[in-house]
Design a protein around this motif. Structure first.
Motif, mmCIF file in Angstrom:
data_model
loop_
_atom_site.group_PDB
_atom_site.id
_atom_site.type_symbol
_atom_site.label_atom_id
_atom_site.label_comp_id
_atom_site.label_asym_id
_atom_site.label_seq_id
_atom_site.Cartn_x
_atom_site.Cartn_y
_atom_site.Cartn_z
ATOM 1 N N LEU A 173 68.475 48.692 30.156
ATOM 2 C CA LEU A 173 68.037 47.385 29.675
ATOM 3 C C LEU A 173 67.607 47.514 28.222
ATOM 4 C CD1 LEU A 173 65.941 46.501 32.832
ATOM 5 C CD2 LEU A 173 68.065 45.360 32.154
ATOM 6 N N ARG A 174 68.259 46.728 27.351
ATOM 7 C CA ARG A 174 67.991 46.846 25.915
ATOM 8 C C ARG A 174 67.719 45.454 25.342
ATOM 9 N NH1 ARG A 174 71.848 49.651 24.966
ATOM 10 N NH2 ARG A 174 70.931 51.665 24.410
ATOM 11 N N PRO A 175 66.562 45.240 24.700
ATOM 12 C CA PRO A 175 66.301 43.928 24.100
ATOM 13 C C PRO A 175 67.259 43.650 22.958
ATOM 14 C CG PRO A 175 64.607 45.522 23.454
ATOM 15 C CD PRO A 175 65.456 46.200 24.483
ATOM 16 N N ALA A 176 67.749 42.413 22.887
ATOM 17 C CA ALA A 176 68.670 41.995 21.834
ATOM 18 C C ALA A 176 68.271 40.593 21.389
ATOM 19 C CB ALA A 176 70.113 42.029 22.344
ATOM 20 N N ALA A 177 68.983 40.065 20.414
ATOM 21 C CA ALA A 177 68.664 38.744 19.875
ATOM 22 C C ALA A 177 69.016 37.666 20.895
ATOM 23 C CB ALA A 177 69.432 38.515 18.577
ATOM 24 N N GLY A 178 68.006 37.016 21.456
ATOM 25 C CA GLY A 178 68.223 35.905 22.366
ATOM 26 C C GLY A 178 68.532 36.278 23.792
ATOM 27 N N HIS A 179 68.613 37.563 24.091
ATOM 28 C CA HIS A 179 68.893 37.989 25.465
ATOM 29 C C HIS A 179 68.505 39.446 25.628
ATOM 30 C CE1 HIS A 179 72.510 39.344 23.288
ATOM 31 N NE2 HIS A 179 72.590 40.291 24.212
ATOM 32 N N VAL A 180 68.575 39.929 26.856
ATOM 33 C CA VAL A 180 68.414 41.347 27.145
ATOM 34 C C VAL A 180 69.762 41.860 27.631
ATOM 35 C CG1 VAL A 180 67.297 43.075 28.614
ATOM 36 C CG2 VAL A 180 65.969 41.154 27.706
ATOM 37 N N GLU A 181 70.242 42.914 26.980
ATOM 38 C CA GLU A 181 71.509 43.503 27.417
ATOM 39 C C GLU A 181 71.252 44.358 28.650
ATOM 40 O OE1 GLU A 181 73.596 47.197 25.780
ATOM 41 O OE2 GLU A 181 74.554 45.546 24.694
ATOM 42 N N CYS A 182 72.052 44.148 29.675
ATOM 43 C CA CYS A 182 71.891 44.843 30.952
ATOM 44 C C CYS A 182 73.195 45.562 31.286
ATOM 45 C CB CYS A 182 71.535 43.834 32.037
ATOM 46 S SG CYS A 182 71.477 44.485 33.720
ATOM 47 N N ARG A 183 73.169 46.888 31.189
ATOM 48 C CA ARG A 183 74.362 47.674 31.493
ATOM 49 C C ARG A 183 74.154 48.379 32.830
ATOM 50 N NH1 ARG A 183 76.802 52.802 30.627
ATOM 51 N NH2 ARG A 183 79.005 52.622 30.037
ATOM 52 N N LEU A 184 74.981 48.041 33.785
ATOM 53 C CA LEU A 184 74.825 48.522 35.151
ATOM 54 C C LEU A 184 75.972 49.443 35.551
ATOM 55 C CD1 LEU A 184 73.824 45.101 36.668
ATOM 56 C CD2 LEU A 184 72.428 47.159 36.946
ATOM 57 N N ALA A 185 75.626 50.578 36.122
ATOM 58 C CA ALA A 185 76.598 51.469 36.749
ATOM 59 C C ALA A 185 76.296 51.473 38.234
ATOM 60 C CB ALA A 185 76.507 52.871 36.164
ATOM 61 N N LEU A 186 77.178 50.873 39.036
ATOM 62 C CA LEU A 186 76.914 50.640 40.449
ATOM 63 C C LEU A 186 77.862 51.433 41.328
ATOM 64 C CD1 LEU A 186 76.528 46.752 40.265
ATOM 65 C CD2 LEU A 186 74.689 48.441 40.328
ATOM 66 N N ALA A 187 77.316 51.989 42.402
ATOM 67 C CA ALA A 187 78.161 52.666 43.375
ATOM 68 C C ALA A 187 79.028 51.664 44.123
ATOM 69 C CB ALA A 187 77.292 53.458 44.358
ATOM 70 N N ASP A 188 78.540 50.429 44.286
ATOM 71 C CA ASP A 188 79.271 49.383 44.997
ATOM 72 C C ASP A 188 79.061 48.074 44.242
ATOM 73 O OD1 ASP A 188 80.099 47.347 46.823
ATOM 74 O OD2 ASP A 188 79.807 48.725 48.496
ATOM 75 N N LEU A 189 80.152 47.492 43.730
ATOM 76 C CA LEU A 189 80.025 46.295 42.911
ATOM 77 C C LEU A 189 79.539 45.075 43.684
ATOM 78 C CD1 LEU A 189 83.116 46.578 40.553
ATOM 79 C CD2 LEU A 189 80.715 46.557 39.882
ATOM 80 N N ARG A 190 79.500 45.145 45.011
ATOM 81 C CA ARG A 190 78.903 44.047 45.764
ATOM 82 C C ARG A 190 77.427 43.887 45.436
ATOM 83 N NH1 ARG A 190 80.191 45.456 51.850
ATOM 84 N NH2 ARG A 190 79.839 47.545 51.001
ATOM 85 N N ASP A 191 76.821 44.911 44.838
ATOM 86 C CA ASP A 191 75.401 44.870 44.509
ATOM 87 C C ASP A 191 75.116 44.240 43.150
ATOM 88 O OD1 ASP A 191 74.299 46.002 46.835
ATOM 89 O OD2 ASP A 191 74.803 48.025 46.162
ATOM 90 N N LEU A 192 76.128 43.724 42.483
ATOM 91 C CA LEU A 192 75.906 43.181 41.138
ATOM 92 C C LEU A 192 74.846 42.086 41.131
ATOM 93 C CD1 LEU A 192 76.642 42.868 38.118
ATOM 94 C CD2 LEU A 192 78.384 41.219 38.838
ATOM 95 N N GLY A 193 74.987 41.089 42.009
ATOM 96 C CA GLY A 193 74.030 39.985 42.015
ATOM 97 C C GLY A 193 72.614 40.438 42.286
ATOM 98 N N SER A 194 72.446 41.306 43.277
ATOM 99 C CA SER A 194 71.103 41.809 43.593
ATOM 100 C C SER A 194 70.529 42.609 42.433
ATOM 101 C CB SER A 194 71.152 42.689 44.849
ATOM 102 O OG SER A 194 71.483 41.928 45.980
ATOM 103 N N ALA A 195 71.369 43.429 41.802
ATOM 104 C CA ALA A 195 70.893 44.259 40.687
ATOM 105 C C ALA A 195 70.443 43.399 39.513
ATOM 106 C CB ALA A 195 71.984 45.234 40.252
ATOM 107 N N VAL A 196 71.226 42.397 39.161
ATOM 108 C CA VAL A 196 70.868 41.509 38.048
ATOM 109 C C VAL A 196 69.575 40.772 38.370
ATOM 110 C CG1 VAL A 196 71.542 39.397 36.840
ATOM 111 C CG2 VAL A 196 73.200 41.245 37.138
ATOM 112 N N ASN A 197 69.457 40.272 39.588
ATOM 113 C CA ASN A 197 68.252 39.550 39.982
ATOM 114 C C ASN A 197 67.021 40.441 39.903
ATOM 115 O OD1 ASN A 197 66.873 37.192 41.319
ATOM 116 N ND2 ASN A 197 66.526 38.753 42.885
ATOM 117 N N ARG A 198 67.136 41.696 40.342
ATOM 118 C CA ARG A 198 65.984 42.599 40.307
ATOM 119 C C ARG A 198 65.605 42.980 38.885
ATOM 120 N NH1 ARG A 198 66.964 46.230 45.837
ATOM 121 N NH2 ARG A 198 67.541 44.402 47.097
ATOM 122 N N CYS A 199 66.591 43.060 37.992
ATOM 123 C CA CYS A 199 66.270 43.341 36.592
ATOM 124 C C CYS A 199 65.571 42.147 35.945
ATOM 125 C CB CYS A 199 67.537 43.709 35.826
ATOM 126 S SG CYS A 199 68.243 45.308 36.302
#
Length: 454
Positions: free
Chosen positions: A249-275
């Motif tokens: 997680l890296r602060p940027a102008a107007g947003h936070v950049e979130c770079r995720l490496a997931l074992a299972d891409l079905r977890d994308l929504g949950s991961a974004v929500n938890r971040c």
């Protein structure tokens, strides 16, 4: 908010981004829905109608604006500040519970009947739990279409759709574009391929955001092997419903950049929500700051650090265990029992142990006093037995009382867990440090504590 027509109209005419996520503007003449801050010239007032959620707009037959992308708005701050049935339901839906367990599973977690949950969610969001979950699947699909090179079939599966047909139909209905057209508009051909399982998304928020203070606190609390500060980013491991992951997680102008490496891409929504939950990005900082600045004691602190957030946790049980054990014993726990994870980009080594592993910990490894050992064992036993819920859908009052009933947890620890694990904005961990908090700080005492603690 969406029921106050004149106020909504003023927000649209002023393109006030503070109201993004609070409500959505649906245009009856074009059948498009937008954020209040949409840069397109506003429609005539007679063509405006206001809805409480993107799901309600989609269910009513409106499609998302291609300019302002209302489906990617910050979440409404009211859901994270409420511990009633609907607030808890919205947080659980965002974490993917409906996709994994259906509406009956959501109702079981909440302790209500399916019919009661559907009725209350529909009344406040203008759409039922299934429609809200569908809107989230559509947003997850769009993210993967635009930020990955995955085949469309893999994206449909990862976003939670049951078939390619439902994936195609939903994308066309919500965005008025086919999945292929969405990818083409995003210009994927000009971008380098990411590593398999890696997705980068932007996390929007309502300005202002005291990013330096937020990330500094999280970095200072980092648990070696599980969290680290590296190259201007907070990095940590995640335990998710279908596997593990690593996020930067890296602060940027107007947003936070979130770079995720997931074992299972079905977890994308949950991961974004938890971040988002970790960084308190759905807060309404203008409202919080205005309330606290009315107190002369807090006014200069708020002026010095506008937009302060309350750092939370990606896992409530992890936060509670760390609060009970302290940093040194937590480090020993992770080293002995943490699940190993590969991290070619940094120094992360383990995912924090889950409840089943915590229940089998040899207390000798912890090297803590007998009272702390007893408190740890009682906490883990209560969570494992289902008597203590520390997740995003927990009832704050019930969880507090059950924490107080455990041996060895003082009021400050209970309130720290309520603040960071449960996300209660009115939690007050300052017992014995700052005197009695002023009643006029309610319901934002957790933010007042952050200002006073520095």
């Amino acid at each position: 908010m969406h029921e106050d027509f004149e106020r909504c109209v003023r927000a649209v005419h002023s393109r006030d981004a503070r109201f993004d996520g609070w409500f959505f503007t649906a245009v009856t003449s074009t059948r498009i829905y937008c954020r209040p801050s949409c840069p397109v010239p506003p429609p005539q007032v007679r063509h405006m109608t206001f809805l409480p959620s993107a799901a309600a707009a989609q269910q009513a037959g409106f499609r998302a604006c291609k300019r302002c992308r209302p489906d990617a708005s910050p979440g409404s701050p009211q859901w994270n500040a409420r511990a009633d049935l609907v607030g808890r339901a919205v947080r659980l839906i965002a974490d993917g519970v409906v996709d994994r367990e259906g509406v009956p599973g959501l109702a079981h977690r909440l302790g209500y009947s399916t019919r009661q949950v559907q009725r209350h969610v529909l009344a406040e969001l203008g759409a039922g739990p299934l429609a809200v979950a569908r809107a989230q699947r559509a947003q997850a699909a769009r993210t993967l279409i635009e930020t990955s090179t995955l085949p469309m079939g893999d994206i449909a599966f990862a976003a939670g759709f049951g078939s390619i047909r439902s994936f195609n139909d939903t994308v066309r209905e919500v965005f008025a574009l086919t999945p292929g057209e969405l990818r083409e508009r995003a210009g994927r051909g000009a971008r380098a391929q990411a590593a398999p399982g890696t997705v980068t998304v932007r996390l929007p928020y309502r300005a202002p955001l005291a990013a330096a203070e937020l990330f500094a606190q999280l970095a200072s609390d980092a648990l070696p092997g599980v969290e680290e500060w590296r190259d201007g980013a907070l990095r940590r491991t995640l335990r998710l419903p279908h596997g593990t992951g690593v996020v930067a997680l890296r602060p940027a102008a107007g947003h936070v950049e979130c770079r995720l490496a997931l074992a299972d891409l079905r977890d994308l929504g949950s991961a974004v929500n938890r971040c988002r939950w970790l960084l308190d990005l759905d807060a309404d900082p203008v409202a919080v700051d205005a309330a606290l600045a009315a107190d002369p004691r807090l006014a200069p602190l708020v002026a010095a650090v506008p937009g302060r957030r309350v750092p939370r946790a990606v896992d409530g049980v992890e936060l509670a265990v760390r609060a009970v054990l302290g940093p040194d014993a937590s480090s020993r726990l992770v080293a002995a029992y943490g699940e190993p994870v590969a991290d070619p980009d940094g120094g992360l080594t383990n995912v924090f142990p889950d409840v089943s592993v915590l229940a089998a910990v040899d207390p000798v490894v912890l090297e803590v006093a007998a009272a702390v050992e007893k408190a740890f064992a009682a906490l883990v036993e209560a969570v494992a037995a289902g008597g203590l819920d520390l997740g995003v859908g927990a009832d704050w009052a019930v969880a507090r009382q059950r924490l107080r009933d455990l041996p060895g947890l003082d009021e400050s620890t209970v309130e720290s867990i309520a603040m960071r694990a449960l996300g209660d904005p009115d939690a007050w961990p300052g017992t014995g440090q700052y005197g009695e908090p002023a009643e006029r700080w309610r319901p934002w005492r957790a933010y007042a504590f952050g200002h006073l603690a520095g």
